[in-house]
Design an enzyme around this catalytic site. Structure first.
Site, short mmCIF file in Angstrom:
data_model
loop_
_atom_site.label_atom_id
_atom_site.label_comp_id
_atom_site.label_asym_id
_atom_site.label_seq_id
_atom_site.Cartn_x
_atom_site.Cartn_y
_atom_site.Cartn_z
N LYS A 76 0.69 -1.14 0.22
CA LYS A 76 0.13 -0.04 0.14
C LYS A 76 0.98 1.20 -0.06
O LYS A 76 2.00 1.35 0.52
CB LYS A 76 -0.91 -0.06 1.14
N SER A 151 -9.83 1.58 2.82
CA SER A 151 -8.89 2.42 2.01
C SER A 151 -7.72 1.70 1.07
O SER A 151 -7.27 2.03 0.40
CB SER A 151 -8.14 3.63 2.82
N SER A 175 -9.62 -0.97 7.09
CA SER A 175 -9.24 -0.62 5.69
C SER A 175 -8.51 -1.82 5.04
O SER A 175 -8.15 -1.69 3.67
CB SER A 175 -8.25 0.49 5.68
N1 GLN Z 1 -13.22 3.86 6.60
C1 GLN Z 1 -12.28 4.37 7.68
C2 GLN Z 1 -12.19 5.69 7.29
O1 GLN Z 1 -12.50 6.48 6.63
C3 GLN Z 1 -11.24 3.62 7.98
C4 GLN Z 1 -10.04 3.81 7.23
C5 GLN Z 1 -8.70 3.06 7.35
O2 GLN Z 1 -9.00 1.69 8.20
N2 GLN Z 1 -7.67 3.43 6.95
O3 GLN Z 1 -11.24 6.34 8.43
#
Ligand code: GLN
Length: 490
Positions: A76, A151, A175
């Site tokens: 990532k 994400s 994410s």
């Molecule tokens: N969807 C969550 C957010 O927008 C989690 C994101 C993540 O785990 N990086 O913060």
């Protein structure tokens, strides 16, 4: 179906393939599919080939660095790796080339794993769909007008479409688990402190964890073994003895196991029918195999996690992102009249809408007048949520829950309504607030052919047992490798 890592390892051992051939295969697939799927932001082809040649030479001389020596991986784009950019899918870091490897990256390289490139994500990992990437969204390989989740969407898409057998992601509030669920792969969030955060660009430091994506549980366990461990460079890294997640992977038993069914995660409105039937079907399989399904009560996890998470994560993000001011780090706006204008224009031009929203929310929550009403209350709710897990885990060995209320949804469906987007994270956020470990496992398909995952959740440092249970369940579900997205035929 592309090969699993365990198959790849045996092919490398027998000489049926080489690391160079694997790198060429992955790069060719990226060339073919990425213009459409946009899962990969950068490929370090020359460096990867060099590393692969060195790996093949080590194997030839009988001295591989580990069993996985020569296996390619994608990271990532918020995990630092020398030799290429680490952008966090942000204009702010578009030209950032880290001068050092994250500990997770360094551990992989020390095992001979070949870093191929970096995957797409929501900007600074803030989002649930990859639609907030500054470099264009990734597409779900099962239905390309649908989101892949986020994400870490690019990592999930890459593994699901065979661009790499392994990928790393980060999970702050789901994410890894949610995109894994949306794309039909396995994704694991380790216990907070299990994997070093050194070199992971910080979003919400008390919640962030790096973890594996793979096409099956065994491959995820192999990758956990390589990245886990104490690291003096991360002050929150846990000094606990490393566990071998692979050696006894098949020794788990479903018979006699107690699986918690949190009623608040099941008996709520708004859960899609297909998600409900796949999750219930998974419970039926567990029951049939002799597991005991225990009704557990997690009221705070369901009621408070969205509110508490979006206060705490935003608060930490507003502090962590203060460094991108055009002077310390990142993009600098040109021709400003003075330094204050330079700071504010750099941030205004560099950050995307969602990142700005979080910085503003977080700054508000931390300001003197609102600190007690928002930040302190959110921390109290966090304690109650952790207590929910502790109480539930007294009554069961692992908790089963849906990953998300729906399967992957059409692109554009929630970008206009941040609260709807946040609410879709309801089943993943609480685990990060508790700091515990969990994984998402493909468990079925929707009527329209989209993959649906389930989560298995456990307590602190329960990775080994969790993976054993997941391995048993995976073999009974019979989903892994049963279908592949249409892009595989391309
Ligand atoms: N969807 C969550 C957010 O927008 C989690 C994101 C993540 O785990 N990086 O913060």
């Amino acid at each position: 179906m592309s090969k699993s890592v365990s198959q790849i390892i045996s092919d490398l051992e027998s000489g049926a393939t080489t690391s160079v051939a694997l790198v060429h295969d992955c790069a060719a697939r990226i060339d073919r599919l990425n213009p459409d799927l946009n899962a990969v932001l950068s490929v370090q082809r020359d460096d990867a080939l060099k590393a692969a040649e060195a790996s093949d030479a080590r194997r030839k001389s009988g001295k591989p660095l580990s069993a996985a020596d020569g296996v390619p991986i994608l990271l990532k784009d918020n995990i630092c790796a020398t030799g290429g950019p680490t952008t966090c899918a942000s204009r702010v870091l578009e030209n950032y080339r880290p001068p050092y490897d994250a500990t997770a990256t360094a551990k992989l390289r020390a095992a001979g794993v070949v870093v191929l490139g970096k995957t797409n994500m929501d900007e600074f990992a803030m989002g649930s769909t990859t639609e907030w990437s500054a470099f264009g969204m990734s597409k779900n390989p099962w239905k390309t007008d649908h989101v892949p989740g986020g994400s870490s969407g690019g990592s999930a898409v890459a593994v699901a479409s065979g661009m790499a057998p392994w990928a790393l992601g980060s999970d702050t509030g789901g994410s890894i688990r949610q995109p894994a669920g949306f794309c039909g792969v396995v994704g694991m969030k380790p216990t907070y402190g299990r994997v070093s955060r050194y070199g992971l660009v910080a979003f919400a430091s008390s919640l962030d964890q790096i973890g594996p994506f793979a096409s099956n549980v065994e491959d995820a366990a192999l990758l956990m073994n390589l990245i886990a461990g104490h690291d003096g460079r991360d002050s929150t890294s846990a000094d606990v003895p490393p566990e071998d997640c692979v050696a006894e992977l098949r020794n788990g038993r479903l018979a006699g196991l107690r699986i918690g069914r949190p009623r608040q995660f099941f008996d709520v409105e708004g859960i899609d029918d297909d998600v409900r039937s796949v999750t219930d079907g998974t419970l039926d399989i567990l029951r049939r195999e002799g597991a005991e399904i225990v009704d557990v009560n997690m009221p705070f996890a369901e009621e408070y996690s969205v509110a508490a998470y979006y206060v705490i994560a935003a608060a930490e993000a507003s502090s962590n992102l203060a460094r991108y001011d055009g002077a310390h780090y990142g993009y600098r706006a040109k021709d400003s009249a003075n330094i204050v204008e330079m700071f504010s224009r750099s941030r205004a031009e560099g950050f995307g809408a969602e990142v700005k929203r979080r910085v503003m929310l977080g700054t508000f929550a931390l300001s003197a007048e609102t600190f007690d009403a928002y930040y302190v209350r959110a921390q109290k709710a966090r304690t109650l949520i952790k207590r929910d897990y502790d109480n539930a885990l007294k009554e069961c060995d692992a908790i089963l829950a849906p990953v998300a209320p729906t399967p992957a949804f059409p692109a554009g469906e929630k970008t206009g309504d941040p609260v709807r987007m946040y609410l879709a994270d309801v089943f993943t956020l609480s685990l990060n607030l508790a700091g515990y470990c969990g994984l998402s496992l493909p468990a079925g398909f929707s009527k329209s052919g989209l993959p649906i995952g389930v989560q298995l959740l456990a307590g602190a440092f329960g990775e080994k047992g969790l993976l054993q249970t997941a391995w048993q369940l995976e073999s009974k579900l019979g989903i892994a490798g049963s279908r592949t997205p249409a892009v595989f035929a391309r």
